[in-house]
Scaffold this active site. Structure first.
Site, PDB file in Angstrom:
ATOM      1  N   ASP A 192      36.137  34.627  36.551  1.00  0.00           N
ATOM      2  CA  ASP A 192      35.503  35.914  36.844  1.00  0.00           C
ATOM      3  C   ASP A 192      33.974  35.761  36.934  1.00  0.00           C
ATOM      4  OD1 ASP A 192      35.939  38.842  37.028  1.00  0.00           O
ATOM      5  OD2 ASP A 192      34.698  38.906  35.228  1.00  0.00           O
ATOM      6  N   GLU A 242      35.105  33.372  41.316  1.00  0.00           N
ATOM      7  CA  GLU A 242      34.705  34.633  41.943  1.00  0.00           C
ATOM      8  C   GLU A 242      33.182  34.675  41.956  1.00  0.00           C
ATOM      9  OE1 GLU A 242      35.272  39.436  41.483  1.00  0.00           O
ATOM     10  OE2 GLU A 242      34.577  38.229  39.810  1.00  0.00           O
TER      11      GLU A 242
HETATM   12  O1  TEU Z   1      34.456  41.896  39.444  1.00  0.00           O
HETATM   13  C1  TEU Z   1      33.181  41.490  39.781  1.00  0.00           C
HETATM   14  C2  TEU Z   1      32.376  42.392  40.631  1.00  0.00           C
HETATM   15  O2  TEU Z   1      31.171  42.303  40.612  1.00  0.00           O
HETATM   16  C3  TEU Z   1      32.961  43.380  41.545  1.00  0.00           C
HETATM   17  O3  TEU Z   1      34.088  43.080  42.230  1.00  0.00           O
HETATM   18  C4  TEU Z   1      32.939  44.735  40.932  1.00  0.00           C
HETATM   19  O4  TEU Z   1      34.124  45.081  40.287  1.00  0.00           O
HETATM   20  C5  TEU Z   1      32.692  45.715  42.029  1.00  0.00           C
HETATM   21  O5  TEU Z   1      31.528  45.340  42.669  1.00  0.00           O
HETATM   22  C6  TEU Z   1      32.506  47.086  41.493  1.00  0.00           C
HETATM   23  O6  TEU Z   1      32.500  47.930  42.582  1.00  0.00           O
HETATM   24  C7  TEU Z   1      35.088  41.242  38.402  1.00  0.00           C
HETATM   25  C8  TEU Z   1      36.490  41.797  38.225  1.00  0.00           C
HETATM   26  O7  TEU Z   1      37.246  41.527  39.380  1.00  0.00           O
HETATM   27  C9  TEU Z   1      36.398  43.261  37.915  1.00  0.00           C
HETATM   28  O8  TEU Z   1      37.669  43.869  37.839  1.00  0.00           O
HETATM   29  C10 TEU Z   1      35.648  43.407  36.613  1.00  0.00           C
HETATM   30  O9  TEU Z   1      35.419  44.767  36.351  1.00  0.00           O
HETATM   31  C11 TEU Z   1      34.299  42.675  36.650  1.00  0.00           C
HETATM   32  O10 TEU Z   1      34.399  41.351  37.181  1.00  0.00           O
HETATM   33  C12 TEU Z   1      33.734  42.524  35.253  1.00  0.00           C
HETATM   34  O11 TEU Z   1      34.465  41.587  34.518  1.00  0.00           O
END
Ligand code: TEU
Length: 549
Positions: A192, A242
């Site tokens: 993540d 990610e």
């Molecule tokens: O997401 C990272 C992230 O920056 C984005 O996808 C974010 O959720 C989006 O811009 C908001 O609109 C990851 C995870 O996939 C997400 O579900 C989590 O909330 C986030 O990290 C924090 O751990």
């Protein structure tokens, strides 16, 4: 060729996949129950979003214990069963590791907050004064801790405190935990927001939200190389990072085999084409030329640099792609198939997000009470406090909320779409009776069958794995056409992205002198074989294998 270069990965949001126990939320045994379906679909690997112990403030992305299963999902024995049952079907499990931050309920943070000289104090990032960086979920990125009189950094919710990766003890603990899961038999990790782990020591003020200082930060490559040495080396793992707001040159470095960092990277640039001026929370159409330009630049750039892309339209943070870039009304089936083909014929590793393979749509919730996501609820409050009307706030939320992708998987026509005996934690879309697994298994022309065919094609057609990407007609406002070229052969991929007919002529020198042609896949059953003068129907899409004379 590496394992992941011919793989297709399926993403599961366990909370909404299937409830074995008949509760409001899904569980790990629910995934075990559906393994035969996933094997039939043909996927190699499952990425499950976090199911470790968590107060669930951000649905598991706020972990309070990395070594235990959250009771709402089951037990460690359930997890071991899932790993071994998946393994029997030739499917690996990819664990979602959230180590940019922990929940403030994690024992490390509980220790850290208790006093300035606690041995865990340096596990987190503390300052006497906050700088002006902003949280990705709105508001300041710093929270005041009254007991010790300092502020801690949180790039996400204030209950998600950022770890201090410059502390070698933090890195040692993270790698130890990852080896624990590796030794349990997981097939890899999804990391993540891993490109945010390294912050500059001086925390400079910014004219915007601060992201340029901590995105792909100063030591991130060194820390990932250390992770590789400590966890991955000598093991057959698939590791995807990610990458938030990243850049191409960094993604090449993260994913080139000789850098010894990760297998591949996700980025989100192609999913900001409906954010006018980078503003997510307004309702807007998508910019098709920009979508083609971004995906093409990443295809060519990663290929030239020796990197590897993770390919995706959907995940648990995104609206449903058929509602976003297709047509979820009259042309739902053809447009969902077209979008699938356009993505799956690219170079990289495709990810299918649960329900995408059915052409599931956004639910169209109209009332804020139907939403559950922490980000959506924050934004609604900020919009209303700023005086934006109910109608305008809800129009944006209906299009952009992360909950669009989080409604229960639609298994059949029964109550709750066959997801659970109990009422689900979030509403089931009204179209579950028309869009579900059971019906689509029976229908040879279903979106589901199309996905299964694409997944099988990736394995049987080497050009899909490594053919050279070349875009055709980059300025065409309606059609995305590209080649995947090899020695004396190529794949021609043509996609009409709109619901109107369109005549188009492909450049002669790109197609060459064709000796033989073969149709690999299409979304109309009477697709004529043709390479130059095309008359495309609404959302028509096809792939031809061409052999040169
Ligand atoms: O997401 C990272 C992230 O920056 C984005 O996808 C974010 O959720 C989006 O811009 C908001 O609109 C990851 C995870 O996939 C997400 O579900 C989590 O909330 C986030 O990290 C924090 O751990």
């Amino acid at each position: 060729m590496q394992d992941w270069q011919r793989s297709v990965i399926y993403q599961i949001y366990p909370k909404s996949f299937y409830s074995h126990s008949g509760q409001a939320t899904g569980d790990l045994l629910g995934v075990v129950d559906k393994l035969d379906y996933l094997q039939w679909l043909g996927v190699d690997c499952l990425w499950l979003t976090p199911f470790l112990c968590s107060p669930q403030r951000d649905n598991g992305y706020d972990i309070s214990d990395y070594y235990a299963i959250d009771p709402s999902y089951g037990t460690m024995a359930d997890c071991e069963l899932l790993i071994s049952e998946a393994d029997k079907r030739g499917i690996k499990l990819m664990l979602d590791i959230v180590v940019n931050h922990t929940s403030i309920e994690h024992a490390w943070f509980q220790q850290a907050r208790s006093s300035l000289d606690n041995p865990y104090r340096d596990f987190y990032i503390w300052r006497d004064q906050p700088n002006n960086w902003e949280s990705k979920f709105g508001g300041s990125a710093w929270e005041y801790e009254a007991q010790t009189g300092q502020y801690y950094l949180h790039l996400f919710d204030h209950t998600q405190a950022d770890l201090n990766w410059d502390n070698p003890r933090v890195r040692a603990e993270v790698f130890k935990m990852m080896r624990f899961w590796r030794d349990k038999g997981v097939g890899g990790f999804r990391l993540d927001v891993i490109n945010l782990i390294s912050k500059p020591a001086n925390f400079p003020e910014d004219s915007t939200d601060g992201r340029r200082f901590y995105t792909d930060g100063p030591n991130v490559h060194a820390y990932l190389q250390e992770m590789h040495r400590e966890v991955f080396a000598g093991h057959r793992l698939i590791n995807v990072g990610e990458m938030s707001s990243t850049r191409l040159e960094h993604c090449i470095r993260y994913s080139r085999p000789d850098s010894q960092e990760l297998s591949m990277t996700f980025n989100f640039h192609h999913l900001k084409v409906d954010y006018p001026n980078l503003q997510k929370w307004v309702r807007a159409d998508f910019d098709f030329l920009e979508l083609k330009r971004i995906l093409s630049d990443w295809q060519s750039g990663m290929q030239a640099g020796g990197g590897w892309n993770a390919l995706f339209w959907c995940n648990h943070d995104q609206p449903r792609v058929v509602s976003r870039f297709g047509d979820d009304g009259e042309h739902r089936v053809v447009s969902a198939k077209m979008l699938a083909t356009a993505l799956h014929l690219l170079q990289g590793t495709p990810f299918v997000y649960q329900g995408e393979e059915l052409g599931m749509t956004n639910p169209g919730f109209e009332n804020i009470d139907q939403y559950r996501d922490v980000e959506t609820l924050n934004i609604y409050r900020l919009k209303r406090d700023a005086g934006e009307s109910e109608a305008s706030s809800m129009a944006a939320i209906q299009q952009k909320s992360r909950d669009n992708g989080r409604t229960p998987m639609q298994w059949n026509r029964q109550a709750n779409a066959g997801f659970s005996a109990a009422e689900p934690w979030i509403g089931v879309p009204a179209n579950a009776a028309q869009i579900n697994v059971e019906d689509q298994l029976e229908d040879p022309a279903s979106v589901l069958r199309h996905y299964r065919q694409l997944i099988a094609l990736r394995r049987s057609e080497p050009l899909i794995q490594h053919g050279q990407y070349r875009q055709l007609l980059p300025e065409h406002p309606q059609v995305w056409a590209y080649l995947r070229e090899g020695e004396g052969e190529r794949l021609l991929v043509v996609n009409n992205f709109y619901g109107t007919r369109c005549d188009v002529e492909l450049p002669e020198q790109a197609i060459g002198e064709v000796a033989q042609q073969r149709l690999l896949i299409s979304n109309y059953d009477d697709c004529p074989l043709r390479t130059r003068q095309l008359s495309l129907r609404p959302y028509e899409s096809f792939v031809l294998h061409l052999i040169d004379r």
